[in-house]
Enzyme design. Structure first.
Site, PDB file in Angstrom:
ATOM      1  CD1 TRP A   1      -2.325  -2.182   1.604  1.00 26.11           C
ATOM      2  CD2 TRP A   1      -3.034  -1.024  -0.188  1.00 26.11           C
ATOM      3  NE1 TRP A   1      -3.372  -2.865   1.027  1.00 26.11           N
ATOM      4  CE2 TRP A   1      -3.826  -2.195  -0.053  1.00 26.11           C
ATOM      5  CE3 TRP A   1      -3.302  -0.150  -1.236  1.00 26.11           C
ATOM      6  CZ2 TRP A   1      -4.866  -2.500  -0.947  1.00 26.11           C
ATOM      7  CZ3 TRP A   1      -4.327  -0.459  -2.129  1.00 26.11           C
ATOM      8  CH2 TRP A   1      -5.099  -1.619  -1.971  1.00 26.11           C
TER       9      TRP A   1
ATOM     10  CG  ASP B   1      -3.352   3.951   3.981  1.00 28.44           C
ATOM     11  OD1 ASP B   1      -4.398   3.704   4.612  1.00 28.44           O
ATOM     12  OD2 ASP B   1      -3.078   3.455   2.865  1.00 28.44           O
TER      13      ASP B   1
ATOM     14  CE  LYS C   1      -9.159  -2.971   2.953  1.00 26.02           C
ATOM     15  NZ  LYS C   1      -8.113  -2.065   2.582  1.00 26.02           N
TER      16      LYS C   1
END
Ligand SMILES: *Cc1c(COP(=O)(O)O)cnc(C)c1O
Length: 364
Positions: free
Chosen positions: A107, A178, A202
């Site tokens: 990511w 993040d 999530k």
């Protein structure tokens, strides 16, 4: 109804608390006597405004968000923020600005690639050479003196690597984090960050909602090309209703926040998450039948990737898991193997059921 309980280990969209889904089902056709489904309400009407305000207030309480931070509800997901963040912050410096990144996995890798379209990117440290199995120690980071900001991904969802520290940076370089896959799973000090963002699917709620927590002084530095709908200052001035927000996703997120409060809040969740992760890693480490490659101190409490020593058994492992109601354990296609995501909404019974199956499959 099935007799065996189902446990869903998906990395995202992921399991939601059963009570939340039941409440949403009971309110689906008529929210609180309004005669409307939340999906049918104007985002400017008193009913939805009350849902929105409660969700913001509960999130502020859960994360202890200081008053000089705005909470924004956006769309576009984590990947959207990979562009939205530099568009909003690169203007802090003369152009072209430099942005520091720490590359700890898939990511953060995507984030730095996207940011390079708007600024110079400096990879201050990378864990690529060790296969993304640890966070590089901060002493090895080569930070830029006047970076527009430092971007980190505090939990790498695919690689299973989680920060166990907050980086020390100069006061004039905000940290952008993040936190898509571990927000609300552990106590954090919001004041140490300039911006926190997270896709909801999530650990918060349904896909389609992106949470942004931003310090007020960072609203002033957008590049002129930043789209209005993604301009944090504009979004903040309109209380996330510059354009139509993802209303139903905000409603479900609000129910999740309320559920979290009833569970005892983030500190109580963190204790449960520590225990769940301990149980699962212990089973994986029992012998060399399974393998998790991440350095112990950086192992994620939320996303647990693992490999079978004999990968020819993968399909058999997954089929047996499915037969026991243990769903979506297949690893991300980029890394293979298995992955168990054990977010807040995964009860300890689910982890125990997985551990029992791991032991049984290994013939222990
Ligand atoms: C899932 C995820 C994303 C991407 O989110 P999208 O909503 O698919 O854009 C970004 N960062 C992290 C850490 C994630 O886990």
């Amino acid at each position: 109804m099935t007799a065996t309980p189902i446990f869903n280990f998906s990395a995202g969209p992921a399991v939601l608390p059963r009570e939340v889904l039941q409440q949403a089902a009971s309110e689906m056709l008529d929210w609180h006597g309004s005669g409307m489904s939340v999906m049918e309400m104007s985002h400017r009407g008193p009913e939805f405004i009350s849902i929105y305000k409660q969700a913001v207030a509960d999130l502020r309480e859960l994360l202890n968000v200081p008053p000089n931070y705005k909470i924004l509800f956006q769309q576009g997901g984590g990947l959207g923020q990979n562009a939205i963040v530099p568009l909003n912050l690169a203007g802090r410096r003369a152009q072209p600005a430099t942005i520091d990144f720490v590359h700890t996995g898939s990511w953060s890798g995507k984030s730095l690639k996207e940011a390079a379209r708007y600024a110079n990117v400096n990879v201050a440290a990378s864990a690529k050479d060790n296969g993304f199995t640890a966070v590089p120690p901060q002493a090895s980071w080569k930070l830029t003196q006047d970076a527009a900001y430092l971007h980190i991904c505090t939990n790498e969802t695919i690689d299973g690597v989680e920060y166990n520290f907050v980086p020390e940076v100069s006061a004039d370089v905000p940290i952008v984090a993040d936190m898509s896959s571990h927000i609300l799973s552990r106590v954090i000090d919001v004041s140490r960050y300039g911006v926190i963002f997270a896709g909801a699917q999530k650990n918060i709620g349904p896909a389609g909602l992106t949470l942004v927590i931003v310090r007020e002084d960072l609203l002033e530095h957008a590049l002129p090309i930043c789209p209005s709908a993604f301009h944090w200052k504009t979004v903040a001035e309109h209380e996330s209703m510059y354009n139509t927000p993802p209303t139903y996703a905000i409603y479900i997120a609000g129910l999740v926040f309320d559920w979290l409060k009833r569970q005892g809040g983030v500190a109580a969740m963190e204790q449960r998450n520590i225990e769940k992760a301990r149980l699962l890693y212990e089973a994986l480490d029992a012998d060399d039948f399974y393998q998790n490659r991440v350095a112990k101190e950086y192992r994620s409490r939320m996303n647990v990737p693992f490999y079978l020593r004999d990968e020819s058994l993968n399909e058999q492992f997954l089929a047996g898991a499915k037969a026991r109601g243990l769903l979506q354990l297949k690893g991300h296609k980029s890394v293979g193997g298995m992955r168990a995501s054990i977010y807040n909404a995964m009860p300890i019974e689910g982890v125990q059921a997985l551990v029992d199956y791991l032991n049984e499959f290994a013939g222990r």
